[in-house]
Design an enzyme around this catalytic site. Structure first.
Site, mmCIF file in Angstrom:
data_model
loop_
_atom_site.group_PDB
_atom_site.id
_atom_site.type_symbol
_atom_site.label_atom_id
_atom_site.label_comp_id
_atom_site.label_asym_id
_atom_site.label_seq_id
_atom_site.Cartn_x
_atom_site.Cartn_y
_atom_site.Cartn_z
ATOM 1 N N GLN A 90 -60.703 -20.728 15.556
ATOM 2 C CA GLN A 90 -61.921 -20.875 14.737
ATOM 3 C C GLN A 90 -61.757 -20.078 13.451
ATOM 4 O O GLN A 90 -62.579 -20.169 12.549
ATOM 5 C CB GLN A 90 -63.137 -20.332 15.494
ATOM 6 C CG GLN A 90 -63.460 -21.075 16.780
ATOM 7 C CD GLN A 90 -64.510 -20.327 17.585
ATOM 8 O OE1 GLN A 90 -65.702 -20.525 17.401
ATOM 9 N NE2 GLN A 90 -64.079 -19.468 18.473
ATOM 10 N N HIS A 108 -62.167 -24.748 12.142
ATOM 11 C CA HIS A 108 -63.211 -24.438 11.141
ATOM 12 C C HIS A 108 -62.655 -24.328 9.721
ATOM 13 O O HIS A 108 -63.302 -23.763 8.850
ATOM 14 C CB HIS A 108 -63.945 -23.139 11.524
ATOM 15 C CG HIS A 108 -64.821 -23.290 12.733
ATOM 16 N ND1 HIS A 108 -65.336 -22.214 13.424
ATOM 17 C CD2 HIS A 108 -65.280 -24.402 13.384
ATOM 18 C CE1 HIS A 108 -66.075 -22.657 14.440
ATOM 19 N NE2 HIS A 108 -66.041 -23.976 14.441
ATOM 20 N N LEU A 202 -63.502 -7.903 24.156
ATOM 21 C CA LEU A 202 -63.918 -6.501 24.290
ATOM 22 C C LEU A 202 -65.062 -6.373 25.274
ATOM 23 O O LEU A 202 -65.164 -5.394 25.994
ATOM 24 C CB LEU A 202 -64.439 -5.992 22.930
ATOM 25 C CG LEU A 202 -63.481 -5.342 21.966
ATOM 26 C CD1 LEU A 202 -64.256 -4.837 20.763
ATOM 27 C CD2 LEU A 202 -62.757 -4.182 22.648
HETATM 28 C C1 BJW Z 1 -62.882 -8.635 20.135
HETATM 29 C C2 BJW Z 1 -62.283 -7.643 19.371
HETATM 30 C C3 BJW Z 1 -60.969 -7.267 19.716
HETATM 31 C C4 BJW Z 1 -64.263 -7.990 18.576
HETATM 32 N N1 BJW Z 1 -60.351 -7.868 20.734
HETATM 33 N N2 BJW Z 1 -62.261 -9.198 21.157
HETATM 34 C C5 BJW Z 1 -78.483 -25.556 19.039
HETATM 35 C C6 BJW Z 1 -77.772 -25.532 20.244
HETATM 36 C C7 BJW Z 1 -76.409 -25.803 20.286
HETATM 37 C C8 BJW Z 1 -75.709 -26.095 19.123
HETATM 38 C C9 BJW Z 1 -76.404 -26.113 17.942
HETATM 39 C C10 BJW Z 1 -77.764 -25.845 17.894
HETATM 40 N N3 BJW Z 1 -78.156 -25.926 16.601
HETATM 41 C C11 BJW Z 1 -77.079 -26.228 15.840
HETATM 42 C C12 BJW Z 1 -75.999 -26.353 16.644
HETATM 43 C C13 BJW Z 1 -74.596 -26.648 16.238
HETATM 44 C C14 BJW Z 1 -73.966 -25.490 15.502
HETATM 45 C C15 BJW Z 1 -74.069 -24.230 16.368
HETATM 46 O O1 BJW Z 1 -73.286 -24.005 17.271
HETATM 47 N N4 BJW Z 1 -75.048 -23.389 16.102
HETATM 48 C C16 BJW Z 1 -75.266 -22.196 16.925
HETATM 49 C C17 BJW Z 1 -75.275 -20.966 16.045
HETATM 50 C C18 BJW Z 1 -76.510 -22.399 17.733
HETATM 51 N N5 BJW Z 1 -72.566 -25.842 15.307
HETATM 52 C C19 BJW Z 1 -72.171 -26.557 14.269
HETATM 53 O O2 BJW Z 1 -72.945 -26.892 13.384
HETATM 54 C C20 BJW Z 1 -70.725 -26.994 14.245
HETATM 55 N N6 BJW Z 1 -70.647 -28.400 14.062
HETATM 56 C C21 BJW Z 1 -71.135 -29.252 14.963
HETATM 57 O O3 BJW Z 1 -71.687 -28.879 15.995
HETATM 58 O O4 BJW Z 1 -70.925 -30.576 14.656
HETATM 59 C C22 BJW Z 1 -71.451 -31.568 15.550
HETATM 60 C C23 BJW Z 1 -70.586 -31.853 16.736
HETATM 61 C C24 BJW Z 1 -71.125 -32.560 17.791
HETATM 62 C C25 BJW Z 1 -70.341 -32.844 18.898
HETATM 63 C C26 BJW Z 1 -69.016 -32.460 18.961
HETATM 64 C C27 BJW Z 1 -68.489 -31.798 17.900
HETATM 65 C C28 BJW Z 1 -69.284 -31.491 16.807
HETATM 66 C C29 BJW Z 1 -69.981 -26.334 13.096
HETATM 67 C C30 BJW Z 1 -69.811 -24.873 13.305
HETATM 68 C C31 BJW Z 1 -69.153 -24.238 12.087
HETATM 69 C C32 BJW Z 1 -69.017 -22.733 12.245
HETATM 70 N N7 BJW Z 1 -68.605 -22.171 11.030
HETATM 71 C C33 BJW Z 1 -68.407 -20.705 10.960
HETATM 72 C C34 BJW Z 1 -68.274 -20.280 9.483
HETATM 73 C C35 BJW Z 1 -67.107 -20.874 8.790
HETATM 74 C C36 BJW Z 1 -65.864 -20.054 8.883
HETATM 75 C C37 BJW Z 1 -65.907 -18.777 8.057
HETATM 76 O O5 BJW Z 1 -66.699 -18.641 7.120
HETATM 77 O O6 BJW Z 1 -65.103 -17.897 8.404
HETATM 78 O O7 BJW Z 1 -67.276 -20.331 11.716
HETATM 79 S S1 BJW Z 1 -69.730 -19.782 11.698
HETATM 80 C C38 BJW Z 1 -68.740 -18.487 12.299
HETATM 81 O O8 BJW Z 1 -68.905 -18.434 13.735
HETATM 82 C C39 BJW Z 1 -67.285 -18.903 12.005
HETATM 83 C C40 BJW Z 1 -66.629 -18.605 13.324
HETATM 84 O O9 BJW Z 1 -65.446 -19.365 13.451
HETATM 85 C C41 BJW Z 1 -67.689 -18.917 14.341
HETATM 86 C C42 BJW Z 1 -67.489 -18.244 15.670
HETATM 87 O O10 BJW Z 1 -67.549 -16.845 15.544
HETATM 88 P P1 BJW Z 1 -66.613 -15.960 16.470
HETATM 89 O O11 BJW Z 1 -65.212 -16.185 16.141
HETATM 90 O O12 BJW Z 1 -67.014 -16.139 17.875
HETATM 91 O O13 BJW Z 1 -66.977 -14.474 15.926
HETATM 92 P P2 BJW Z 1 -68.134 -13.458 16.403
HETATM 93 O O14 BJW Z 1 -68.252 -12.429 15.359
HETATM 94 O O15 BJW Z 1 -69.357 -14.176 16.798
HETATM 95 O O16 BJW Z 1 -67.554 -12.813 17.747
HETATM 96 C C43 BJW Z 1 -66.443 -11.957 17.766
HETATM 97 C C44 BJW Z 1 -66.083 -11.655 19.203
HETATM 98 O O17 BJW Z 1 -64.891 -10.887 19.232
HETATM 99 C C45 BJW Z 1 -67.156 -10.828 19.949
HETATM 100 O O18 BJW Z 1 -67.370 -11.431 21.215
HETATM 101 C C46 BJW Z 1 -66.494 -9.457 20.125
HETATM 102 O O19 BJW Z 1 -66.860 -8.823 21.352
HETATM 103 C C47 BJW Z 1 -65.030 -9.796 20.127
HETATM 104 N N8 BJW Z 1 -64.114 -8.763 19.654
HETATM 105 N N9 BJW Z 1 -63.154 -7.180 18.430
HETATM 106 C C48 BJW Z 1 -61.029 -8.773 21.461
HETATM 107 N N10 BJW Z 1 -60.293 -6.265 19.035
#
Ligand code: BJW
Length: 235
Positions: A90, A108, A202
Site C-alpha cells: 500500500q 495505492h 507492533l
Molecule cells: C508497525 C511499525 C513497525 C508502525 N513495524 N508495524 C466504509 C466502510 C468500508 C469501506 C469504505 C467505507 N467508506 C469508504 C470506504 C472505502 C475506502 C476506505 O477504506 N475507507 C475507510 C477509511 C473506511 N477505500 C477506498 O476508497 C479505496 N478504494 C476503494 O475502496 O475503491 C472501491 C473498491 C471496491 C471494491 C474492490 C476494490 C475497490 C481507496 C483507498 C486509497 C487509500 N489511499 C491512502 C493514501 C494514498 C497513499 C499516500 O498518500 O501515501 O493510502 S490512505 C492511507 O491509508 C494510504 C495507506 O496506504 C493506507 C493504509 O494505511 P496503513 O499502511 O495501514 O498505515 P497506518 O498508519 O494506518 O498503520 C500503520 C500500522 O503500522 C499500524 O498498525 C502500526 O501499529 C504499525 N507499525 N510501526 C511493524 N516498525
C-alpha cells in the site's frame, strides 16, 4: 509444501526507515484533513495544497531514506523461496524496490510517478510538481497529478491481487492498521480460500482476529526470523 506466498505491506514497514505512518501520534495526516489531501475532490478544490503535500513527501523520500531490515528480509524471501512470492504494497515509497524485491504491486500508486489528467500518460517524476508542470506526452500544462490512489478511487491491479489471494498458501500482512479497504479485507479473503494467514505488527489491529497467527514487534526485528521460517516450510 508451501508454493505461493502473498505479502501485504503498509506504512509500518517503512517506519524504521524514517517515513511517518498515517494514523497515530505525529502521523502524516496530522495537520491535514484527509478529504483535503487524499481525495480527487480535494485535488480539484486546491491542487497546489495537494501538490505541496506530495512534493514534501517526495523530497523526503529522496533525501537519503534507506530500506531497512524488514524490506531486506522480504527481498531475500523472494530471492530464495522456491515458489511464487507476490508483494502487494500500500506504500507509495520505493523502498521495497531499493531492497531488491521485484514482483511488486503498488496498489495505492507511487510517489515517483505522475499521471496526466488529459492523456492518462504515466511518467517518472523526481522533482516538484505544480501548476506549471507539463505532460511529456501531450504537452498540456498543469494537468499532472501524483500517481496516487486516493479515497474513492479504485486501487491498482485488483483482479491480479484477488487471483493471487485465492491461490495463496500463506498470506502475510505487515505493518498495516487494517482500516483501509479493500486491503483490509485481504486477510479474510485469503483465509477463506485456504491460506494460512500471519500478521506482523507492533500492536493489535482492526483485522487481527482474521489471522491464524499474530507476531508482535517491529517489522525490521521480526521479519528476518519469520522469513527463515517461511523458507524452511518451502524447502
Ligand atoms: C508497525 C511499525 C513497525 C508502525 N513495524 N508495524 C466504509 C466502510 C468500508 C469501506 C469504505 C467505507 N467508506 C469508504 C470506504 C472505502 C475506502 C476506505 O477504506 N475507507 C475507510 C477509511 C473506511 N477505500 C477506498 O476508497 C479505496 N478504494 C476503494 O475502496 O475503491 C472501491 C473498491 C471496491 C471494491 C474492490 C476494490 C475497490 C481507496 C483507498 C486509497 C487509500 N489511499 C491512502 C493514501 C494514498 C497513499 C499516500 O498518500 O501515501 O493510502 S490512505 C492511507 O491509508 C494510504 C495507506 O496506504 C493506507 C493504509 O494505511 P496503513 O499502511 O495501514 O498505515 P497506518 O498508519 O494506518 O498503520 C500503520 C500500522 O503500522 C499500524 O498498525 C502500526 O501499529 C504499525 N507499525 N510501526 C511493524 N516498525
Amino acid at each position: 509444501m508451501t508454493s505461493s506466498i502473498v505479502i501485504l505491506t503498509g506504512a509500518g514497514i517503512s517506519a524504521e526507515s524514517g517515513i511517518q505512518t498515517f494514523r497515530g501520534a505525529d502521523g502524516l495526516w496530522e495537520g491535514h484533513r484527509v478529504e483535503d489531501v487524499a481525495t480527487p475532490e480535494g485535488f480539484a478544490r486546491d491542487p497546489e495544497l495537494v501538490q505541496r503535500f506530495y512534493n514534501e513527501r517526495r523530497r523526503h523520500l529522496l533525501s537519503g531514506i534507506e530500506a531497512n531490515a524488514g524490506h531486506l528480509a522480504l527481498a531475500r524471501l523472494e530471492e530464495e523461496f522456491q515458489g511464487e512470492v507476490l508483494l502487494v504494497t500500500q506504500n507509495i515509497d520505493n523502498l521495497h524496490e531499493r531492497a531488491g524485491s521485484k514482483n511488486i504491486i503498488h496498489m495505492h500508486g507511487e510517489l515517483l510517478k505522475a499521471r496526466c489528467l488529459d492523456c492518462d500518460e504515466e511518467m517518472l517524476v523526481e522533482n516538484d510538481l505544480g501548476i506549471e508542470s507539463e505532460c511529456l506526452r501531450c504537452d498540456s500544462q498543469g494537468r499532472l497529478r501524483p500517481d496516487i490512489v486516493w479515497f474513492g478511487e479504485m486501487p491498482y491491479q485488483m483482479p491480479r491481487i484477488e487471483t493471487a489471494l485465492g491461490n495463496a498458501d500463506v498470506f502475510l500482512s505487515i505493518g498495516t492498521s487494517g482500516l483501509v479497504y479493500p486491503a483490509a479485507g485481504f486477510g479474510q479473503l485469503a483465509r477463506y480460500a485456504g491460506a494460512r494467514t500471519i500478521e506482523a505488527n507492533l500492536e493489535e489491529t482492526a483485522g487481527s482476529s482474521s489471522f491464524d497467527r499474530c507476531v508482535r514487534g517491529k517489522a525490521g526485528e521480526v521479519l528476518p526470523g519469520l522469513v527463515d521460517e517461511l523458507l524452511e516450510m518451502g524447502s
